[in-house]
Design a protein around this motif. Structure first.
Motif, PDB file in Angstrom:
ATOM      1  N   LEU A  57       0.825  -1.209   0.000  1.00 54.48           N
ATOM      2  CA  LEU A  57       0.000   0.000   0.000  1.00 54.48           C
ATOM      3  C   LEU A  57       0.859   1.259   0.000  1.00 54.48           C
ATOM      4  O   LEU A  57       0.529   2.241  -0.674  1.00 54.48           O
ATOM      5  N   ARG A  99      -7.745  -2.870  -5.940  1.00 57.48           N
ATOM      6  CA  ARG A  99      -9.096  -2.358  -5.649  1.00 57.48           C
ATOM      7  C   ARG A  99      -9.014  -1.067  -4.840  1.00 57.48           C
ATOM      8  O   ARG A  99      -9.930  -0.248  -4.892  1.00 57.48           O
ATOM      9  N   THR A 100      -7.926  -0.920  -4.112  1.00 65.44           N
ATOM     10  CA  THR A 100      -7.744   0.305  -3.318  1.00 65.44           C
ATOM     11  C   THR A 100      -6.951   1.371  -4.071  1.00 65.44           C
ATOM     12  O   THR A 100      -6.880   2.517  -3.634  1.00 65.44           O
ATOM     13  N   GLU A 103      -8.726   4.586  -5.165  1.00 64.10           N
ATOM     14  CA  GLU A 103      -8.949   5.517  -4.058  1.00 64.10           C
ATOM     15  C   GLU A 103      -7.654   6.245  -3.702  1.00 64.10           C
ATOM     16  O   GLU A 103      -7.666   7.432  -3.368  1.00 64.10           O
TER      17      GLU A 103
END
Length: 244
Positions: A57, A99-100, A103
């Motif tokens: 991340l 998927r993140t 964002e």
């Protein structure tokens, strides 16, 4: 150990009271030394581990900053990041992570300084060099590293405590200039043959793929690419100068 030595010395010079005082003072020194060495061990051996999820991340967050650096989102650069993660973690896991990503791309509050500090505290220097190489790879995915992208990556390099000479070396791998080979080896074009050879040996040690064997295969592949660039740079200088 220190407390017993201090007690012995105290006893020799000041008899029993000196031995007691020496033992107390030595105990304090033992405690201080123990705490100090633990702190340094934590910094240099990277006992603070970063979990795979956190690493991914944070790497995506830095990627998003590079992608948005020139004011637009380039699909080629997005595809480069996606392919990188697919190669590193497999399609299923990469898709779950991505998927993140949308964002993250939309988030304007991402702090490069905070993320880089987090990674600096939890990764080895060789791993951070590989992260820098990856970020330049993103910027170069469309065939050109813009000045805005280079500035953002340079800021991140500073936050990750990467030496400026190392930053310039990796940057030179993506910028074709007349002195590119010398920049990669971190020497001036006026360097002597002996200095060039010494610089090459130093860079071989610094960028050897063995330095990142603790990372996943795609990072190791990136390290191999850097290593090849160092070899190519030296071979070019060898040819120009007639070195053996």
């Amino acid at each position: 150990m220190i407390k017993w030595i201090a007690a012995l010395l105290g006893g020799i010079f000041f008899r029993f009271p000196g031995a007691i005082l020496g033992f107390i003072l030595g105990s304090l020194l033992d405690t201080t030394t123990s705490k100090g060495s633990g702190g340094f061990t934590q910094v240099f051996t990277q006992e603070k581990k970063v979990s795979p999820g956190d690493f991914e991340l944070n790497l995506l967050s830095l990627s998003s900053i590079v992608i948005k650096a020139d004011g637009r989102i380039n699909q080629t650069e997005l595809d480069y990041v996606r392919q990188y993660f697919v190669s590193a973690y497999g399609k299923e896991r990469a898709n779950a992570t991505f998927r993140t990503f949308n964002e993250i791309i939309k988030n304007r509050e991402i702090s490069a300084q905070r993320i880089c500090l987090f990674l600096t505290q939890r990764t080895r220097y060789a791993a951070r060099l590989q992260i820098l190489h990856f970020l330049f790879g993103i910027a170069n995915a469309d065939g050109n590293v813009s000045e805005a992208e280079a500035r953002e990556i340079q800021k991140m390099a500073g936050f990750m405590r990467i030496n400026f000479s190392d930053f310039e070396s990796i940057k030179a791998m993506f910028f074709k200039t007349g002195n590119q080979a010398y920049k990669i080896l971190e020497v001036e074009k006026t360097a002597t043959d002996a200095e060039v050879k010494k610089a090459y040996r130093t860079m071989v040690k610094k960028y050897h793929p063995d330095k990142v064997q603790h990372m996943d295969p795609v990072h190791i592949k990136g390290a191999e690419e850097k290593f090849k660039e160092v070899q190519k740079a030296y071979e070019q200088i060898q040819k120009e100068r007639g070195l053996t």
